[in-house]
Design a protein around this motif. Structure first.
Motif, PDB file in Angstrom:
ATOM      1  N   LYS A   1       9.439   1.955   4.541  1.00  0.00           N
ATOM      2  CA  LYS A   1      10.885   2.042   4.758  1.00  0.00           C
ATOM      3  C   LYS A   1      11.589   2.021   3.401  1.00  0.00           C
ATOM      4  CE  LYS A   1      11.258   1.573   9.356  1.00  0.00           C
ATOM      5  NZ  LYS A   1      11.910   0.345   9.776  1.00  0.00           N
TER       6      LYS A   1
ATOM      7  N   GLU B   1       6.283   8.256   1.797  1.00  0.00           N
ATOM      8  CA  GLU B   1       6.581   7.908   3.193  1.00  0.00           C
ATOM      9  C   GLU B   1       5.512   6.998   3.813  1.00  0.00           C
ATOM     10  OE1 GLU B   1       9.241  11.336   5.133  1.00  0.00           O
ATOM     11  OE2 GLU B   1       7.302  12.064   4.428  1.00  0.00           O
TER      12      GLU B   1
ATOM     13  N   ARG C   1      15.930  -3.417   3.069  1.00  0.00           N
ATOM     14  CA  ARG C   1      16.359  -3.154   1.691  1.00  0.00           C
ATOM     15  C   ARG C   1      16.512  -4.437   0.896  1.00  0.00           C
ATOM     16  NH1 ARG C   1      22.385  -0.920   1.429  1.00  0.00           N
ATOM     17  NH2 ARG C   1      22.721  -2.668   0.046  1.00  0.00           N
TER      18      ARG C   1
ATOM     19  N   PRO D   1      17.903   7.547  -2.667  1.00  0.00           N
ATOM     20  CA  PRO D   1      16.924   8.188  -1.788  1.00  0.00           C
ATOM     21  C   PRO D   1      15.606   8.419  -2.547  1.00  0.00           C
ATOM     22  CG  PRO D   1      18.669   9.739  -2.402  1.00  0.00           C
ATOM     23  CD  PRO D   1      19.030   8.418  -2.999  1.00  0.00           C
TER      24      PRO D   1
ATOM     25  N   ASP E   1      15.082   4.322  -0.759  1.00  0.00           N
ATOM     26  CA  ASP E   1      15.022   4.480   0.693  1.00  0.00           C
ATOM     27  C   ASP E   1      14.033   5.600   0.987  1.00  0.00           C
ATOM     28  OD1 ASP E   1      15.328   5.073   3.348  1.00  0.00           O
ATOM     29  OD2 ASP E   1      17.520   4.823   3.334  1.00  0.00           O
ATOM     30  N   CYS E   2      12.860   5.217   1.495  1.00  0.00           N
ATOM     31  CA  CYS E   2      11.787   6.184   1.681  1.00  0.00           C
ATOM     32  C   CYS E   2      11.838   6.842   3.050  1.00  0.00           C
ATOM     33  CB  CYS E   2      10.430   5.505   1.467  1.00  0.00           C
ATOM     34  SG  CYS E   2      10.303   4.833  -0.207  1.00  0.00           S
ATOM     35  N   THR E   3      12.914   6.598   3.797  1.00  0.00           N
ATOM     36  CA  THR E   3      13.072   7.253   5.100  1.00  0.00           C
ATOM     37  C   THR E   3      13.996   8.459   4.956  1.00  0.00           C
ATOM     38  OG1 THR E   3      15.027   5.939   5.719  1.00  0.00           O
ATOM     39  CG2 THR E   3      12.884   5.018   6.260  1.00  0.00           C
ATOM     40  N   GLN E   4      14.579   8.632   3.786  1.00  0.00           N
ATOM     41  CA  GLN E   4      15.522   9.735   3.587  1.00  0.00           C
ATOM     42  C   GLN E   4      14.854  10.914   2.926  1.00  0.00           C
ATOM     43  OE1 GLN E   4      19.056   8.812   1.421  1.00  0.00           O
ATOM     44  NE2 GLN E   4      19.814   7.414   2.964  1.00  0.00           N
TER      45      GLN E   4
END
Ligand SMILES: [Zn+2]
Ligand SMILES: [Zn+2]
Length: 333
Positions: free
Chosen positions: A37, A125, A144, A307, A330-333
């Protein structure tokens, strides 16, 4: 999966991380696959990317402050359930058999693996890690806010432990970035009086907001003699200055994995039983003890989000002191 690959070390100004497609890793026996995440950005990542730490795996995915969820279990892995929220930190694996591991000093293992350095890390990811070396993450932190706890927090905690500070001690931090902004909250919780020596008004202001009794430039002399000092900045020239600020018998702890050369200094800066020691990695017990205490305090991290695809920018901002608190991808973006 998407990942940031480092093919060869280079100055971060050249944006050496390549945001690209990479094969999703498969968890081996005893390992888990984690859907990443958030991944905190650590100064050590800068040392990996710029080659101050000699390359050990190439290409490599940096990042060792990973918060995510267990997506798949390798053969025999049963410590965590699918969907459990976990953290992956720097100490990826040890041999468990060398003299240091056997004496409970696994942080000094002769054959260690490190996340985001000798093994792929969390600027991606997905990441894999041995289940025995990951952490269940306390519920009270968001993904976060939890990410910087995993290295900045744990290493800062080990530095505090080794500094020997206790209630009423006077302690200075040299450099006030991700690690110090967490460590000061632990120190205040323990009743320690904190001084911050750091470049730049923004970092000084953050230190004061978090309860420092004094903040000044990195080269300024704190207004009181100190029981201990922790140098987080990778600048060897701070060592004689920090020694000079110590009381007799005081302890100087060096928290970084890399430091520019330390200039020579007069023996009388060290005499009177002052001591200098470095901190290398952490044991799993440091990590578990710290995360429990972090939830109890509770620690509030200050994060700047980027990101995943902008990891180069995050590293450039870290290098030029433009991050207040900690940077997180942010590894979900
Ligand atoms: Zn070992
Ligand atoms: Zn780190």
């Amino acid at each position: 999966m998407k990942a940031c690959l480092l093919r060869a070390p280079a100055p971060v100004a050249a944006n050496p991380l390549d945001f690209t497609d990479a094969a999703t890793p498969e968890p081996g026996p005893g390992e888990v696959l984690v859907r990443v995440k958030m991944c905190g950005v650590c100064r050590t990542d800068l040392h990996v990317v710029e080659g101050e730490l000699p390359p050990r795996k190439s290409p490599v995915i940096p990042g060792h402050q990973i918060v995510g969820v267990v997506e798949k279990l390798g053969q025999g892995a049963r410590r965590f359930k699918l969907g459990a929220r976990v953290g992956i930190a720097w100490l990826h694996h040890t041999d468990r058999t060398c003299e240091y591991c056997r004496l409970g000093m696994e942080n000094l293992c002769d054959h260690p693996e490190f996340t985001g350095y000798t093994q792929d890390g969390g600027y991606a990811e997905y990441a894999v890690a041995p289940e025995d070396f990951i952490y269940g993450m306390p519920e009270r932190f968001s993904d976060r806010d939890a990410a910087p706890l995993l290295c900045a927090g744990i290493i800062g905690f080990r530095c505090l432990r080794l500094s020997g500070v206790k209630r009423g001690s006077r302690l200075a931090f040299y450099g006030f970035g991700a690690a110090a902004h967490v460590a000061i909250q632990v120190a205040r919780y323990w009743g320690v009086e904190v001084y911050a020596c750091t470049r730049g008004a923004k970092h000084q202001q953050l230190a004061l907001q978090l309860g420092a009794v004094w903040a000044g430039e990195a080269v300024a002399e704190p207004p009181a003699k100190l029981d201990a000092a922790i140098v987080f900045a990778p600048a060897g020239e701070l060592v004689p200055l920090a020694l000079k600020a110590l009381k007799k018998g005081g302890a100087l702890v060096l928290g970084g994995i890399h430091m520019s050369p330390i200039p020579s200094f007069d023996y009388n800066l060290l005499y009177q039983e002052r001591m200098i020691r470095s901190v290398a990695n952490n044991t799993r017990k440091d990590g578990e003890d710290f995360l429990r205490m972090a939830a109890e305090i509770p620690i509030r991290t200050q994060v700047t989000m980027f990101p995943l695809r902008e990891a180069n920018r995050a590293l450039n901002n870290l290098k030029s002191d433009r991050i207040n608190g900690a940077a997180v991808l942010d590894c979900t973006q």
